[in-house]
Design an enzyme around this catalytic site. Structure first.
Site, mmCIF file in Angstrom:
data_model
loop_
_atom_site.group_PDB
_atom_site.id
_atom_site.type_symbol
_atom_site.label_atom_id
_atom_site.label_comp_id
_atom_site.label_asym_id
_atom_site.label_seq_id
_atom_site.Cartn_x
_atom_site.Cartn_y
_atom_site.Cartn_z
ATOM 1 N N THR A 1 0.799 -1.229 0.000
ATOM 2 C CA THR A 1 0.000 0.000 0.000
ATOM 3 C C THR A 1 0.832 1.280 0.000
ATOM 4 O O THR A 1 0.268 2.367 -0.110
ATOM 5 C CB THR A 1 -0.933 0.027 1.226
ATOM 6 O OG1 THR A 1 -0.160 -0.203 2.411
ATOM 7 C CG2 THR A 1 -2.012 -1.037 1.110
ATOM 8 N N TYR A 2 2.135 1.187 0.139
ATOM 9 C CA TYR A 2 2.937 2.408 0.154
ATOM 10 C C TYR A 2 2.872 3.095 -1.207
ATOM 11 O O TYR A 2 3.239 2.507 -2.228
ATOM 12 C CB TYR A 2 4.395 2.102 0.510
ATOM 13 C CG TYR A 2 4.625 1.662 1.936
ATOM 14 C CD1 TYR A 2 3.621 1.745 2.902
ATOM 15 C CD2 TYR A 2 5.851 1.168 2.342
ATOM 16 C CE1 TYR A 2 3.830 1.342 4.212
ATOM 17 C CE2 TYR A 2 6.086 0.775 3.657
ATOM 18 C CZ TYR A 2 5.067 0.858 4.575
ATOM 19 O OH TYR A 2 5.291 0.443 5.876
#
Length: 309
Positions: A52-53
Site C-alpha cells: 500500500t505504500y
C-alpha cells in the site's frame, strides 16, 4: 555497516533497515532509486516496503533497483491494509493475501520475498486462515520468512500458539512502533521477543520527523498527509518540553537529535534494526553510519529518565 542475526533465523541483516513509505510520493522516482542504490552500495541489505505504500509505487521503484542485487538483498513487504473500498479490499483472508502477494511480486520484479508481513490484525478473518495461507507460501518457497506488524504481544502469542498446535512455521520477526516518545513495547513486547527469539524491526524512530528537532511550537504541519496527522497528534507542550531536553543532551554529546534518537534505539539489544527512511540520497551516508555511533551509559540512562512518562 554492521549486521545482526534476525531472531532465530540463519540470516544476518544490516543494523539499519531502509524504509520506503514515501518512495514515489513525496520522494520522486528518480531520487527514490538513487536512495535505494546508495543504501545498497553502503552495505544496507534489508529494505522494507508494503503493497500500500504510495499505491504500489514504492514496490515498483525498489523492484527496479533490487533486481540487479537480488541475491544480496533481504526484501520485506506486507499485506493487510486496504487497497480499495468494498468487500475483500483489505484484511488477511486467503483471497486478499494471495491476490496481493501476486501483485507485489510483479511490482518487485522477483519470484520470492524474503520477509512477508501480516501488516495489521484482521478481526474479521480467522487467524488460522491467515497463517495457513502464509504457510503455503512458505512451503512453496515464495516467502522465506513470515512476520507481523502492529500486533500486540497477546496477538503474537496467539499466532505462536496456533502455529505450534497446527504444525505451521512460526513468525521470525515483528515490526512495532518504537522511539523515545513511544516506549510502550518495553513493558511486554520486547521481553516476549527476547524470550521467543523474535527479530524486532522497529518503525517511526524519529516520530515522523518530530525527534529531529526541525519542528517548533509554531511550525505548520508537514505537507505529507500521513506525517501531518502524526505531527498534529504529537504537537503538545509536554512533548516539546521533552524535545528541548533531548536537543540539549544531544548538543552536550556532540550529536544531532536525529543521531541521539537512533543511537538510543540501537543501544537496545533486543532490537534488530530500526527502519529509517530518507528523502534525499545524501541522507543515506549519515543513516548508514548510525551503527558506529555509541552513547555512554550515562547518556542512555538520562534519555530513559527524560522520556519515561
Amino acid at each position: 555497516m554492521k549486521y545482526k542475526r534476525l531472531g532465530r533465523s540463519g540470516i544476518n541483516v544490516s543494523q539499519v533497515c531502509l524504509g520506503s513509505n514515501n518512495f514515489g510520493g513525496t520522494v520522486d522516482r528518480e531520487n527514490s532509486e538513487k536512495i535505494v542504490k546508495k543504501a545498497i552500495d553502503l552495505g544496507t541489505n534489508l529494505i522494507d516496503t508494503a503493497n500500500t505504500y504510495t499505491d504500489g509505487k514504492s514496490e515498483e521503484i525498489i523492484g527496479n533497483v533490487v533486481r540487479d542485487y537480488r541475491d544480496e538483498i533481504i526484501l520485506a513487504t506486507k499485506v493487510g491494509f486496504p487497497v480499495r473500498e468494498g468487500p475483500n479490499g483489505s484484511g488477511l483472508s486467503r483471497k486478499h493475501i494471495l491476490t496481493q502477494f501476486k501483485r507485489s511480486l510483479e511490482r518487485l520484479k522477483t519470484d520470492y520475498v524474503d520477509i512477508y508481513y501480516l501488516h495489521c490484525p484482521d478481526p474479521e478473518t480467522p487467524l488460522e486462515e491467515s497463517l495457513r495461507t502464509m504457510n503455503e507460501l512458505l512451503r512453496q518457497g515464495k516467502v522465506l520468512y513470515s512476520a507481523c506488524s502492529n500486533f500486540t504481544v497477546w496477538q503474537i502469542a496467539e499466532v505462536n500458539r496456533i502455529c505450534e498446535v497446527r504444525g505451521l512455521d512460526r513468525l521470525i520477526a515483528v515490526q512495532p512502533q518504537y522511539n523515545l516518545m513511544h516506549r510502550e513495547i518495553e513493558r511486554d513486547l520486547l521481553p516476549y521477543c527476547r524470550e521467543e527469539q523474535l527479530g524486532v524491526l522497529t518503525y517511526s524512530p524519529l516520530m515522523a520527523g518530530f525527534l529531529t528537532g526541525k519542528y517548533t511550537r509554531d511550525s505548520s504541519a508537514p505537507a505529507d498527509s500521513r506525517r501531518a496527522r502524526y505531527f498534529e497528534m504529537k504537537k503538545s507542550e509536554t512533548n516539546f518540553a521533552i524535545l528541548e531536553q533531548i536537543k540539549t543532551l544531544a548538543k552536550t554529546c556532540g550529536l544531532s537529535p536525529f543521531q541521539l534518537a537512533v543511537a538510543w534505539i540501537l543501544r537496545n539489544p533486543i532490537v534488530t534494526a530500526p527502519i529509517i527512511g530518507a528523502s534525499k540520497p545524501e541522507h543515506i551516508d549519515e543513516i548508514c553510519r548510525m551503527p558506529e555511533i555509541k552513547i555512554s551509559d550515562e547518556t542512555y540512562e538520562k534519555l530513559n529518565e527524560i522520556t519515561n512518562r
